[in-house]
Design a protein around this motif. Structure first.
Motif, mmCIF file in Angstrom:
data_model
loop_
_atom_site.group_PDB
_atom_site.id
_atom_site.type_symbol
_atom_site.label_atom_id
_atom_site.label_comp_id
_atom_site.label_asym_id
_atom_site.label_seq_id
_atom_site.Cartn_x
_atom_site.Cartn_y
_atom_site.Cartn_z
ATOM 1 N N CYS A 70 -13.924 0.392 0.156
ATOM 2 C CA CYS A 70 -13.521 0.113 -1.235
ATOM 3 C C CYS A 70 -12.605 1.215 -1.762
ATOM 4 O O CYS A 70 -11.597 0.939 -2.403
ATOM 5 C CB CYS A 70 -14.744 0.015 -2.132
ATOM 6 S SG CYS A 70 -15.619 -1.513 -1.912
ATOM 7 N N GLU A 71 -13.021 2.440 -1.462
ATOM 8 C CA GLU A 71 -12.234 3.587 -1.920
ATOM 9 C C GLU A 71 -10.825 3.533 -1.325
ATOM 10 O O GLU A 71 -9.834 3.739 -2.024
ATOM 11 C CB GLU A 71 -12.966 4.887 -1.518
ATOM 12 C CG GLU A 71 -12.330 6.178 -1.984
ATOM 13 C CD GLU A 71 -12.062 6.225 -3.492
ATOM 14 O OE1 GLU A 71 -12.883 5.691 -4.253
ATOM 15 O OE2 GLU A 71 -10.991 6.772 -3.879
ATOM 16 N N ARG A 72 -10.772 3.236 -0.011
ATOM 17 C CA ARG A 72 -9.471 3.135 0.660
ATOM 18 C C ARG A 72 -8.649 1.999 0.054
ATOM 19 O O ARG A 72 -7.447 2.133 -0.147
ATOM 20 C CB ARG A 72 -9.670 2.837 2.147
ATOM 21 C CG ARG A 72 -10.398 3.914 2.894
ATOM 22 C CD ARG A 72 -9.429 4.744 3.736
ATOM 23 N NE ARG A 72 -10.123 5.916 4.241
ATOM 24 C CZ ARG A 72 -10.799 5.928 5.374
ATOM 25 N NH1 ARG A 72 -10.860 4.838 6.094
ATOM 26 N NH2 ARG A 72 -11.406 7.024 5.763
ATOM 27 N N LEU A 73 -9.319 0.876 -0.252
ATOM 28 C CA LEU A 73 -8.627 -0.290 -0.814
ATOM 29 C C LEU A 73 -8.057 0.061 -2.193
ATOM 30 O O LEU A 73 -6.927 -0.291 -2.520
ATOM 31 C CB LEU A 73 -9.604 -1.470 -0.914
ATOM 32 C CG LEU A 73 -9.008 -2.802 -1.340
ATOM 33 C CD1 LEU A 73 -8.015 -3.302 -0.306
ATOM 34 C CD2 LEU A 73 -10.108 -3.849 -1.532
ATOM 35 N N ARG A 74 -8.875 0.794 -2.955
ATOM 36 C CA ARG A 74 -8.425 1.222 -4.293
ATOM 37 C C ARG A 74 -7.190 2.098 -4.173
ATOM 38 O O ARG A 74 -6.205 1.919 -4.897
ATOM 39 C CB ARG A 74 -9.581 1.988 -4.971
ATOM 40 C CG ARG A 74 -9.750 1.592 -6.430
ATOM 41 C CD ARG A 74 -11.009 2.156 -7.011
ATOM 42 N NE ARG A 74 -12.144 1.302 -6.783
ATOM 43 C CZ ARG A 74 -13.320 1.696 -6.339
ATOM 44 N NH1 ARG A 74 -13.533 2.955 -6.043
ATOM 45 N NH2 ARG A 74 -14.291 0.840 -6.170
ATOM 46 N N GLN A 75 -7.257 3.034 -3.220
ATOM 47 C CA GLN A 75 -6.109 3.934 -3.010
ATOM 48 C C GLN A 75 -4.885 3.134 -2.577
ATOM 49 O O GLN A 75 -3.769 3.373 -3.049
ATOM 50 C CB GLN A 75 -6.449 4.974 -1.946
ATOM 51 C CG GLN A 75 -7.354 6.093 -2.457
ATOM 52 C CD GLN A 75 -7.826 7.001 -1.341
ATOM 53 O OE1 GLN A 75 -7.395 6.883 -0.197
ATOM 54 N NE2 GLN A 75 -8.702 7.920 -1.679
ATOM 55 N N THR A 76 -5.103 2.178 -1.660
ATOM 56 C CA THR A 76 -3.983 1.363 -1.158
ATOM 57 C C THR A 76 -3.399 0.524 -2.298
ATOM 58 O O THR A 76 -2.173 0.407 -2.423
ATOM 59 C CB THR A 76 -4.469 0.445 -0.014
ATOM 60 O OG1 THR A 76 -5.186 1.227 0.912
ATOM 61 C CG2 THR A 76 -3.318 -0.238 0.701
ATOM 62 N N TYR B 28 0.806 -0.492 -6.105
ATOM 63 C CA TYR B 28 1.235 -0.618 -7.499
ATOM 64 C C TYR B 28 2.370 0.362 -7.784
ATOM 65 O O TYR B 28 3.378 -0.006 -8.395
ATOM 66 C CB TYR B 28 0.026 -0.354 -8.398
ATOM 67 C CG TYR B 28 0.336 -0.441 -9.875
ATOM 68 C CD1 TYR B 28 0.421 -1.687 -10.508
ATOM 69 C CD2 TYR B 28 0.557 0.716 -10.640
ATOM 70 C CE1 TYR B 28 0.714 -1.762 -11.855
ATOM 71 C CE2 TYR B 28 0.860 0.643 -11.974
ATOM 72 C CZ TYR B 28 0.933 -0.593 -12.594
ATOM 73 O OH TYR B 28 1.232 -0.673 -13.926
ATOM 74 N N ASP B 29 2.187 1.615 -7.306
ATOM 75 C CA ASP B 29 3.225 2.643 -7.511
ATOM 76 C C ASP B 29 4.536 2.236 -6.847
ATOM 77 O O ASP B 29 5.612 2.385 -7.431
ATOM 78 C CB ASP B 29 2.750 3.991 -6.961
ATOM 79 C CG ASP B 29 1.624 4.571 -7.801
ATOM 80 O OD1 ASP B 29 1.412 4.062 -8.924
ATOM 81 O OD2 ASP B 29 0.937 5.499 -7.324
#
Lengths: 346, 178
Positions: free
Chosen positions: B148-154, B159-160
């Motif tokens: 989840c954390e990796r997905l959030r970062q990705t 988005y960026d």
């Protein structure tokens, strides 16, 4: 390309050679049979051990419970089944037959004399021939048990203990085996062991449940039909069922012959044939679809060849174990080739 | 030859285990396990020792599980572009996604120095889930959190990138009237 100068390859080859040597050494002695049976039992009972572990029982305690249960079953078996088995074997080895059998044989002999006399069977005494066959067959079984009494006792003691240690130390043994594999082949070996474990576990457990179900049903059925020696014939049918194609016949035909001979009536053989037909249907429609979730397809010629080789090397036990062992070897080869393709060994 | 069959005994096995337990406890995958559950994990870990330049696994090979570096250093390389993606040292872990989906390895990992690495593999995780469901669920939850954390970062990175792309698209339009 794999080269023999590569230390990992050399180590792997050394390991394989050692394994082949161990297998060959084991194959020479009777310990191979005991080890194979203990391994099969440990494999079959593994899900039970895992369930116990899931309930908070340690693996050692679970293995101990299974060992004690097995010992109790062997003792109960010796006390209850052996006397009945002994009486049936003695009856068989005496070569005696009932009045009904004598009548049936006399009728059959008359047919042979009148219709097949020209073939040279005119003077044949079927009653004597049957008595001789039964006596020699029964004597062979009794001789086997008497001459190999020490071996049987040794097997009854050794197999449960071997099974106990194989269950208790399964994880350690597996880890120890993987530990000696070189780094380059480590994940491959792990992958291979896992795939083999899945395939074989399902196959062996399915075969075991199938054999026990058929053996139990055949014993009950033969007992209900009043077929003598049902305590011998029923379990034999269950074990013979392990052999594809020929197994059901190997289990059914002796029972039919004995039923006809003992009752002097062909309808008794018909009843036994119906029983085995029913068992075959129940096996194909209910037991196998439920128990044998993964089957290892073996060519009929291969089954026959392995049965002959197994029978020649280890007798009846070798014949019965030949199919699961061939299934095991087939899974090892198939999975090795498939897994090897996915890895890039250079 | 002797090393093949004789198990090398650690000088201080208990100290080694305590050290490894410390390493495991620090990993997000195992952070919720208690001492007993960690000991159960310890029993199914595979200890391996790699020499400098020895391959741990290769890109595109089937992934069986994750590795934890107790001591040493490894390089993570992409063979396609011959790029050095990362270097990992003591206490780091890699290949954890293979624990969930056994997908092919996305990079090649090579030991940079003599390294003591522990492997934790999918079949063993499945076995642990069956034998000790509580520990198994905790590990899978730990892995899920990590994913989840990796997905959030990705997602944030995507988005960026999207924002940057929008700005780049709008930039020539703004420049045109000028």
């Amino acid at each position: 390309m794999i080269t023999f100068r590569d230390p990992s390859t050399r180590k792997m080859l050394l390991l394989l050679t050692a394994l082949v040597l161990i297998v060959l050494l084991c194959a020479i002695g009777g310990i191979a049979q005991m080890l194979i049976i203990a391994l099969l039992l440990a494999y079959i009972l593994d899900p039970l051990v895992i369930r116990m572990e899931a309930r908070g029982i340690s693996r050692t305690a679970a293995a101990t419970i299974i060992l004690l249960t097995m010992t109790a079953l062997i003792v109960i078996g010796i006390i209850t089944v052996v006397p009945a088995l002994k009486a049936q074997m003695v009856g068989m080895s005496s070569g005696e037959s009932s009045a009904k059998t004598d009548l049936a044989l006399a009728n059959l002999q008359e047919v042979v004399r009148t219709k097949m006399g020209w073939l040279g069977f005119g003077d044949i005494d079927l009653k004597v021939k049957l008595a001789e066959f039964k006596a020699s067959f029964g004597k062979r079984i009794v001789d086997f048990i008497v001459s190999d009494f020490v071996g049987i006792v040794l097997a009854l003691v050794t197999i449960p203990f071997l099974m106990f240690f194989l269950i208790k130390d399964a994880l350690t043994l597996k880890k120890g085996l993987i530990r000696i594999v070189p780094n380059r082949y480590f994940e491959f070996s792990l992958d291979l062991i896992h795939k083999m474990d899945q395939q074989l576990g399902n196959y062996l457990r399915g075969q075991f449940i199938d054999a026990v179900s058929i053996g139990t049903l055949a014993t009950i059925g033969l007992g209900a039909l009043g077929v003598p020696y049902f305590f011998l014939l029923g379990p034999f049918s269950g074990l013979a069922n392990l052999i594809p194609y020929v197994g059901p016949f190997a289990g059914g035909i002796p029972s039919m012959i004995i039923a006809v001979m003992e009752n002097g009536d062909l309808s008794a053989g018909g009843n036994v044939a119906l029983l085995f037909l029913g068992l075959k249907l129940a096996d194909d429609l209910c037991i196998q679809p439920l128990s044998v979730s993964s089957s290892v397809h073996l060519h009929p010629a291969l089954v026959l060849a392995t049965c002959i080789i197994g029978g020649n090397l280890f007798g009846l036990i070798g014949m019965l174990l030949s199919v699961p062992v061939t299934g095991f070897i087939k899974v090892v080869i198939t999975e090795s080739v498939q897994t090897l393709k996915a890895y890039r060994f250079s | 030859m002797k090393g093949l069959f004789v198990k090398k005994k650690a000088a201080h096995p208990e100290q080694d285990d305590a050290e490894l337990l410390k390493v495991l406890k620090a990993l997000p995958v195992f952070e919720n396990l208690d001492r007993r559950e960690l000991a159960a994990v310890l029993r199914i870990l595979h200890e391996r020792e790699y020499q400098p330049d020895e391959v741990v696994f290769r890109e595109e090979e089937p992934g069986m599980g994750m590795y934890i570096i107790q001591k040493g250093r490894v390089m993570i390389r992409s063979e396609k572009g011959n790029l050095l993606l990362a270097e990992l040292g003591d206490g780091a872990f890699f290949g954890e996604i293979s624990l969930l989906d056994a997908s092919p390895r996305s990079a090649t990992v090579i030991a940079k120095e003599k390294s003591r690495i522990f492997g934790f593999f999918q079949p063993d995780l499945y076995g642990l889930i069956e034998r000790n469901p509580t520990a198994g669920v905790k590990i899978v939850l730990g892995l899920s959190r990590l994913v989840c954390e990796r997905l959030r970062q990705t997602n944030k990175r995507a988005y960026d990138f999207n924002e940057a792309l929008q700005q780049m698209r709008q930039a020539p339009k703004q420049e045109k009237p000028a």
